[in-house]
Write an enzyme that holds these catalytic residues in place. Structure first.
Site, PDB file in Angstrom:
ATOM      1  N   HIS A 111     -13.760  27.537  33.175  1.00 21.58           N
ATOM      2  CA  HIS A 111     -14.602  28.679  32.816  1.00 21.58           C
ATOM      3  C   HIS A 111     -15.974  28.222  32.344  1.00 21.58           C
ATOM      4  O   HIS A 111     -16.965  28.928  32.509  1.00 21.58           O
ATOM      5  CB  HIS A 111     -13.888  29.543  31.772  1.00 21.58           C
ATOM      6  CG  HIS A 111     -12.823  30.392  32.395  1.00 21.58           C
ATOM      7  ND1 HIS A 111     -11.764  30.909  31.713  1.00 21.58           N
ATOM      8  CD2 HIS A 111     -12.674  30.816  33.673  1.00 21.58           C
ATOM      9  CE1 HIS A 111     -10.996  31.610  32.544  1.00 21.58           C
ATOM     10  NE2 HIS A 111     -11.539  31.558  33.728  1.00 21.58           N
ATOM     11  N   ARG A 150     -15.535  45.782  45.509  1.00 20.93           N
ATOM     12  CA  ARG A 150     -14.119  45.416  45.655  1.00 20.93           C
ATOM     13  C   ARG A 150     -13.337  46.195  44.597  1.00 20.93           C
ATOM     14  O   ARG A 150     -13.118  45.709  43.490  1.00 20.93           O
ATOM     15  CB  ARG A 150     -13.932  43.910  45.462  1.00 20.93           C
ATOM     16  CG  ARG A 150     -14.479  43.053  46.611  1.00 20.93           C
ATOM     17  CD  ARG A 150     -14.169  41.589  46.373  1.00 20.93           C
ATOM     18  NE  ARG A 150     -14.307  40.767  47.558  1.00 20.93           N
ATOM     19  CZ  ARG A 150     -15.340  39.951  47.802  1.00 20.93           C
ATOM     20  NH1 ARG A 150     -16.335  39.869  46.954  1.00 20.93           N
ATOM     21  NH2 ARG A 150     -15.367  39.214  48.901  1.00 20.93           N
ATOM     22  N   GLU A 173     -12.723  42.664  60.139  1.00 15.17           N
ATOM     23  CA  GLU A 173     -12.098  41.469  59.545  1.00 15.17           C
ATOM     24  C   GLU A 173     -11.021  40.885  60.442  1.00 15.17           C
ATOM     25  O   GLU A 173     -10.506  39.809  60.174  1.00 15.17           O
ATOM     26  CB  GLU A 173     -11.451  41.834  58.202  1.00 15.17           C
ATOM     27  CG  GLU A 173     -12.434  42.337  57.187  1.00 15.17           C
ATOM     28  CD  GLU A 173     -11.765  42.659  55.879  1.00 15.17           C
ATOM     29  OE1 GLU A 173     -11.827  41.838  54.959  1.00 15.17           O
ATOM     30  OE2 GLU A 173     -11.165  43.743  55.776  1.00 15.17           O
ATOM     31  N   ASN A 175     -14.871  36.369  55.556  1.00 10.61           N
ATOM     32  CA  ASN A 175     -13.810  35.545  54.952  1.00 10.61           C
ATOM     33  C   ASN A 175     -12.508  35.740  55.725  1.00 10.61           C
ATOM     34  O   ASN A 175     -11.855  34.787  56.152  1.00 10.61           O
ATOM     35  CB  ASN A 175     -13.584  35.921  53.483  1.00 10.61           C
ATOM     36  CG  ASN A 175     -14.866  35.894  52.681  1.00 10.61           C
ATOM     37  OD1 ASN A 175     -15.787  35.171  53.025  1.00 10.61           O
ATOM     38  ND2 ASN A 175     -14.933  36.690  51.629  1.00 10.61           N
ATOM     39  N   ASP A 176     -12.133  37.005  55.883  1.00  9.89           N
ATOM     40  CA  ASP A 176     -10.893  37.263  56.624  1.00  9.89           C
ATOM     41  C   ASP A 176     -11.077  37.034  58.116  1.00  9.89           C
ATOM     42  O   ASP A 176     -10.176  36.514  58.782  1.00  9.89           O
ATOM     43  CB  ASP A 176     -10.400  38.690  56.348  1.00  9.89           C
ATOM     44  CG  ASP A 176      -9.579  38.734  55.076  1.00  9.89           C
ATOM     45  OD1 ASP A 176      -8.693  37.872  54.922  1.00  9.89           O
ATOM     46  OD2 ASP A 176      -9.832  39.594  54.227  1.00  9.89           O
ATOM     47  N   ARG A 185      -6.951  31.336  54.303  1.00 13.86           N
ATOM     48  CA  ARG A 185      -8.123  31.131  53.449  1.00 13.86           C
ATOM     49  C   ARG A 185      -7.766  30.610  52.066  1.00 13.86           C
ATOM     50  O   ARG A 185      -8.639  30.138  51.333  1.00 13.86           O
ATOM     51  CB  ARG A 185      -8.948  32.432  53.345  1.00 13.86           C
ATOM     52  CG  ARG A 185      -8.216  33.579  52.703  1.00 13.86           C
ATOM     53  CD  ARG A 185      -8.954  34.888  52.863  1.00 13.86           C
ATOM     54  NE  ARG A 185      -9.868  35.157  51.763  1.00 13.86           N
ATOM     55  CZ  ARG A 185     -10.451  36.324  51.550  1.00 13.86           C
ATOM     56  NH1 ARG A 185     -10.255  37.335  52.386  1.00 13.86           N
ATOM     57  NH2 ARG A 185     -11.259  36.510  50.551  1.00 13.86           N
ATOM     58  N   CYS A 192     -20.522  41.371  54.769  1.00 11.26           N
ATOM     59  CA  CYS A 192     -20.254  41.365  53.329  1.00 11.26           C
ATOM     60  C   CYS A 192     -19.336  40.212  52.945  1.00 11.26           C
ATOM     61  O   CYS A 192     -18.966  40.068  51.791  1.00 11.26           O
ATOM     62  CB  CYS A 192     -19.668  42.700  52.870  1.00 11.26           C
ATOM     63  SG  CYS A 192     -18.140  43.106  53.696  1.00 11.26           S
TER      64      CYS A 192
HETATM   65  C1  PEP Z   1     -14.004  39.345  53.641  1.00 15.31           C
HETATM   66  O1  PEP Z   1     -12.836  39.250  54.044  1.00 15.31           O
HETATM   67  O2  PEP Z   1     -14.958  38.695  54.124  1.00 15.31           O
HETATM   68  C2  PEP Z   1     -14.328  40.267  52.544  1.00 15.31           C
HETATM   69  C3  PEP Z   1     -15.578  40.531  52.208  1.00 15.31           C
HETATM   70  O3  PEP Z   1     -13.293  40.804  51.859  1.00 15.31           O
HETATM   71  P1  PEP Z   1     -12.430  39.987  50.773  1.00 15.31           P
HETATM   72  O4  PEP Z   1     -13.085  38.642  50.596  1.00 15.31           O
HETATM   73  O5  PEP Z   1     -12.423  40.808  49.549  1.00 15.31           O
HETATM   74  O6  PEP Z   1     -11.109  39.907  51.467  1.00 15.31           O
HETATM   75 MG    MG Z   2     -11.360  40.694  53.402  1.00 12.56          MG
END
Ligand code: PEP
Ligand code: MG
Length: 635
Positions: A259, A366, A496, A519-520, A530, A567
């Site tokens: 932290h 989120r 995604e 990300n997904d 991931r 995003c």
């Molecule tokens: C993503 O998957 O890129 C995303 C923005 O959603 P999260 O990271 O919350 O799954």
């Molecule tokens: Mg996602």
């Protein structure tokens, strides 16, 4: 939960209500554990807990990215000590040691009733201080303070301290004797992330003893241009630093996911951790250069090295000051093309930080992060209040609210779902909302109750086919009708899954906008989990396969005049920004802290050049090739 439940691992048992008990078991991936519960809802409790554990129990805080240079074994550098980057940056100054003075407490109490009363009063005082701190804190700081507040309620700590007081110890001694062995046990854990949680417990130990002993929290003062050296620092030490004099921190122990590291990154204080015992040889007052980005500290540098570092520091300061001064400007490319610079949010504190950093709206709230610490689903009124507060903080800027994205790597304790063999491929994202219609309807009703009407747009996560969007659209239209809303509510889709990317033209015909969750999308395109460290090195959103899916999404959106944003993490990756824009992305939703840099970078780019650059990236054979192309482009 009514059931009394326990978890057993490595022949140790802990109360499942106690986060500290759970941490101190030191459970590691693939360990076998036994859950037991008694009471009226024992079966449901076990199912919920098993699901939570199998779902990964992820933390909402984004941990700092460690540059590869910081973790690889590196050759020694003359006159420099190596560590691990906790927060990047450069600082020049004099070393000053920070050591905690031990707070002394008597072992013997003044009577059980007096000490119980003293302990209860101190707990209440500290809880109130933490609540006040959380109210004034932002993003990561707020989450850390909230985590400390939650630890204060831990039954293992409370019961342990009360038992010691009952045996005649003073409140302070009983508290220390209960918490310290637990912290030491964690510190010795082979799991780095668990070991780093020991700091949080030592912090609570000190703060509560401070209240009992009447030693107030105070701002930690040092002379100007101090680079603070410490054997170890606690999160509250970082919060108490006087930022006008302390320009960097360097810690012998600690870790990059502690932290302390997260707080330093949030406030932009260059920080190096895990330097090791060699740090103790650096005397107070020694001249030092902290090159946190490169994971080293130069001790007593010669005049030439010092001069060169001063020049770099002045240049970096000028760049940052210039970027911040212009952070409020509309985000446009050098050729005038408009790109929206939005922020990803998970809490009200993030919204404040985002606005200060020049965010033009939020491209991703989120919502599941707002309701993590609960054991029942949030009511419509609670949700409305939270969304309204964030919308107010954004002061009229657009707010894209993502429908609950739970399941997979984001468990929600209030929704006991059956354990799944492959949670990332199971009941997650909008599939959960469609399986539990009341959850979806309540959330839609709450979003549509935010005023002014139209500031909030709705975004649907994890769409794999058009049917899912249609089902959500029906719910939104029905509830909008019930609430008497006359204007059509914007409903967009997160891209995604590869399925959504390759059918973006079909989806865009009915969606109001597309926003790519890289990300997904990367996880599913590359078939790399991931959350799995074993494949972490390969999971790069700049892989040409992912870029081609992004290109296809932008084309699909453009065919129906729909905008496409990003995003996911790529929108906060400065190497990716020119490529994304070249592929057709017109909205970037990034981490709040990086927005000034994203805007400054966009201001230097021209659309034609980005398009040519993106075309080259699409033709690369690997993510590494794309990254090297991006380095050439930036040079
Ligand atoms: C993503 O998957 O890129 C995303 C923005 O959603 P999260 O990271 O919350 O799954
Ligand atoms: Mg996602």
């Amino acid at each position: 939960m009514q059931a009394a439940s326990e978890i057993e691992c490595h022949d140790k048992t802990a109360d499942l209500r106690s986060p500290i008990g759970l941490l101190s078991l030191g459970v590691r991936h693939d360990d076998s554990i036994t859950l037991t519960a008694e009471g009226p809802d024992a079966a449901t409790a076990i199912a919920a807990i098993a699901d939570l554990i199998l779902g990964g129990m992820d933390e909402p805080i984004e941990t700092p990215r460690i540059p590869p240079s910081a973790v690889a074994t590196r050759p020694a550098i003359d006159g420099a000590l190596l560590g691990v980057t906790a927060a990047p940056g450069l600082a020049i100054g004099q070393a000053r040691w920070f050591r905690h003075a031990e707070i002394t407490v008597p072992e013997q109490g003044e009577g059980i009733a007096v000490e119980q009363e003293r302990f209860t009063a101190a707990l209440a005082t500290l809880a109130a201080r933490l609540a006040d701190q959380a109210r004034h804190a932002r993003g990561a700081e707020q989450a850390i303070v909230a985590a400390h507040a939650a630890l204060l309620d831990d039954p293992m700590l409370l019961e342990g301290t009360h038992a010691r007081i009952a045996s005649g110890q003073s409140a302070g001694h009983a508290w220390r004797a209960t918490i310290r062995p637990l912290a030491d046990g964690l510190r010795g854990s082979a799991d780095q992330r668990l070991a780093e949680r020991a700091d949080d417990m030592l912090d609570l130990e000190r703060r509560l003893l401070g209240v009992i002993a009447g030693v107030e929290d105070a701002t930690i003062r040092f002379p100007a241009d101090t680079i603070l050296l410490a054997d170890d620092l606690l999160p509250s030490d970082v919060l108490a630093l006087d930022r006008s004099t302390v320009v960097g921190i360097c810690v012998a122990r600690g870790g990059p996911t502690s932290h302390v590291a997260i707080l330093a990154a949030t406030i932009g204080l260059p920080a190096l951790v895990a330097v090791g015992p060699a740090l103790s040889a650096v005397a107070d007052g020694t001249s030092v250069i902290l090159e946190a980005t490169d994971a080293l500290i130069r001790v007593d540098p010669d005049a030439d090295t010092l001069g060169a570092a001063r020049v770099r520091l002045v240049q970096a300061d000028m760049r940052r000051a210039d970027m911040l001064a212009r952070a409020g400007d509309e985000c446009r490319m050098a050729d005038g093309t408009r790109i929206e610079a939005f922020a990803n949010l998970g809490a009200i504190g993030d919204a404040r930080l985002a606005v200060d950093n020049g965010a033009e709206g939020s491209g991703l709230l989120r919502t599941e992060f707002l309701f993590l610490e609960r054991d029942s689903a949030p009511t419509v009124a609670e949700q409305t209040a939270d969304y309204q507060a964030i919308a107010d903080m954004l002061d009229g800027r657009p707010l894209i609210v993502r429908l609950l994205d739970i399941g997979g790597d984001k468990p929600a304790p209030y929704l006991p779902m059956a354990a799944e063999e492959n949670p990332a491929l199971g009941l997650r994202g909008i599939r959960v909302g469609l399986a539990y219609p009341q959850l979806l309807e309540d959330q839609v009703r709450a979003i549509l109750s935010v005023r002014p009407v139209g500031q909030c747009r709705i975004m649907v996560p994890m769409i794999a086919s058009l049917d899912e969007l249609r089902a959500v659209r029906d719910v939104v239209d029905r509830i909008a009708g019930e609430l008497g809303l006359l204007k059509r509510v914007a409903v967009g889709v997160m891209i995604e899954t590869p399925a959504a990317a390759v059918t973006a033209d079909l989806i865009a015909a009915e969606a109001d906008f597309l926003s790519i969750g890289t990300n997904d999308l990367t996880q599913y395109a590359l078939a790399m989990d991931r959350g799995n460290p074993a494949v972490a090195a390969g999971i790069d959103g700049l892989h040409p396969a992912v870029l081609r899916l992004i290109a296809q999404t932008c084309e699909g959106g453009a065919r129906h005049d729909r905008w496409t944003g990003v995003c996911g993490g790529l929108a906060s990756d400065l190497a990716a920004v020119p490529i994304l824009i070249g592929l057709g992305v017109t909205e970037l939703s990034s981490s709040p802290a990086i927005i000034p840099e994203v805007k400054a970078l966009v201001g230097t780019l021209a659309l034609d050049t980005c398009r040519a650059h993106a075309a080259k990236a699409l033709a690369c054979a690997s993510a590494a090739e794309v990254r090297s192309l991006a380095r050439e482009f930036a040079a």
